[in-house]
Motif scaffolding. Sequence first.
Motif, PDB file in Angstrom:
ATOM      1  N   ALA A 171       4.039  12.736   1.682  1.00  0.00           N
ATOM      2  CA  ALA A 171       5.247  12.221   1.044  1.00  0.00           C
ATOM      3  C   ALA A 171       5.740  10.940   1.694  1.00  0.00           C
ATOM      4  CB  ALA A 171       6.354  13.284   1.089  1.00  0.00           C
ATOM      5  N   ALA A 172       4.865  10.242   2.430  1.00  0.00           N
ATOM      6  CA  ALA A 172       5.311   9.105   3.228  1.00  0.00           C
ATOM      7  C   ALA A 172       5.175   7.755   2.531  1.00  0.00           C
ATOM      8  CB  ALA A 172       4.537   9.056   4.553  1.00  0.00           C
ATOM      9  N   GLY A 173       4.338   7.658   1.509  1.00  0.00           N
ATOM     10  CA  GLY A 173       4.019   6.361   0.919  1.00  0.00           C
ATOM     11  C   GLY A 173       5.182   5.714   0.188  1.00  0.00           C
ATOM     12  N   ALA A 174       5.078   4.405   0.009  1.00  0.00           N
ATOM     13  CA  ALA A 174       6.146   3.636  -0.639  1.00  0.00           C
ATOM     14  C   ALA A 174       6.081   3.696  -2.149  1.00  0.00           C
ATOM     15  CB  ALA A 174       6.087   2.172  -0.181  1.00  0.00           C
ATOM     16  N   GLY A 175       4.990   4.195  -2.729  1.00  0.00           N
ATOM     17  CA  GLY A 175       4.897   4.332  -4.177  1.00  0.00           C
ATOM     18  C   GLY A 175       5.027   3.013  -4.913  1.00  0.00           C
ATOM     19  N   SER A 176       4.269   2.018  -4.469  1.00  0.00           N
ATOM     20  CA  SER A 176       4.445   0.664  -5.009  1.00  0.00           C
ATOM     21  C   SER A 176       4.166   0.588  -6.508  1.00  0.00           C
ATOM     22  CB  SER A 176       3.551  -0.322  -4.251  1.00  0.00           C
ATOM     23  OG  SER A 176       2.185   0.063  -4.329  1.00  0.00           O
ATOM     24  N   ARG A 177       3.232   1.392  -7.010  1.00  0.00           N
ATOM     25  CA  ARG A 177       2.924   1.347  -8.447  1.00  0.00           C
ATOM     26  C   ARG A 177       4.022   1.969  -9.300  1.00  0.00           C
ATOM     27  NH1 ARG A 177      -3.004   3.831  -8.700  1.00  0.00           N
ATOM     28  NH2 ARG A 177      -2.067   5.103  -7.065  1.00  0.00           N
ATOM     29  N   MET A 178       4.937   2.685  -8.656  1.00  0.00           N
ATOM     30  CA  MET A 178       6.061   3.286  -9.374  1.00  0.00           C
ATOM     31  C   MET A 178       7.302   2.383  -9.393  1.00  0.00           C
ATOM     32  SD  MET A 178       6.184   6.241 -10.959  1.00  0.00           S
ATOM     33  CE  MET A 178       5.290   7.775 -11.174  1.00  0.00           C
TER      34      MET A 178
ATOM     35  N   CYS B 263       8.095   8.688   5.727  1.00  0.00           N
ATOM     36  CA  CYS B 263       8.193   7.319   6.247  1.00  0.00           C
ATOM     37  C   CYS B 263       9.138   6.530   5.344  1.00  0.00           C
ATOM     38  CB  CYS B 263       6.814   6.678   6.350  1.00  0.00           C
ATOM     39  SG  CYS B 263       6.816   5.025   7.111  1.00  0.00           S
ATOM     40  N   TRP B 264       8.658   6.134   4.144  1.00  0.00           N
ATOM     41  CA  TRP B 264       9.506   5.417   3.197  1.00  0.00           C
ATOM     42  C   TRP B 264      10.635   6.327   2.712  1.00  0.00           C
ATOM     43  CZ3 TRP B 264      11.125   0.973   1.790  1.00  0.00           C
ATOM     44  CH2 TRP B 264      11.715   0.772   0.537  1.00  0.00           C
TER      45      TRP B 264
END
Length: 256
Positions: free
Chosen positions: A13-20, A60-61
């Motif tokens: 669950a740490a990623g920034a989800g840039s594609r979202m 993280c994010w």
Amino acid sequence: MSIAMPRKAMLFAAGAGSRMRPLTEETAKPLLTVDGRSILDHVLDRLETAGVPEVVVNVCWQAGKVRAALRARAEAGRGPHVTARAEETLLESGGSAAAALRDGALGPEPFFLLNGDSLWLNGPVAALRRLAAGFDPARMDALLLLARTSLAVGAVGRGDFTSDPDGRLCRAEPGRVTPYVFAGVQLAAPALFADAPPGPFSLNLLWDRAIARGRLYGIVHDSVWCHLSRPEDLPAATRALRLAREPDAAERDAAS
């Protein structure tokens, strides 16, 4: 051969989800909602229903918001027991799991690893139980849940793997469409992480090593699976879940 239901899992669950983006500019991707509830809650519910008592969630994010959601869930008396694991910098899927394993957070037995951008409905037997029933540590370093590319909700590209009749996986040939895509859920043995490098790396590195040893396997999911990578995937997943649960209601929503 099968194993007992694992007691440990890790949810990425740490990623920034840039594609979202722009939806993830001020929130974490697992906190986005599908069918009125967060992706995080959907996945933790699946783990609780399957009887997995301990889950590590890397953050993280927007870590504070993820922690707050986990606290609210615990205060409401909803399982499983969750430990948030902070990452100052993103370690990617392989690096995150390897670090948790080295620190003892995942224990010495096989454990589940789950992506924070996948959502599924169970078939006649819960997917996590199917993985435990199908896992043979004598033959496997990891057993992946696969979805059929032709039936997946959301963008999945050309797929990821081909499978022999026993479920042993191989990589797709470049440029060719393959039958199966990784569904974001797997059961892994600590042996998968033997000689794992320090720092950030993708689980693809360890999967390729396991393929070379003939020890990466998969089972095909038998119900709805949604890949949540773009904003438009969220309403599509909501429609798919409602249609699977209550076909008449989904049709009324589409007509309104």
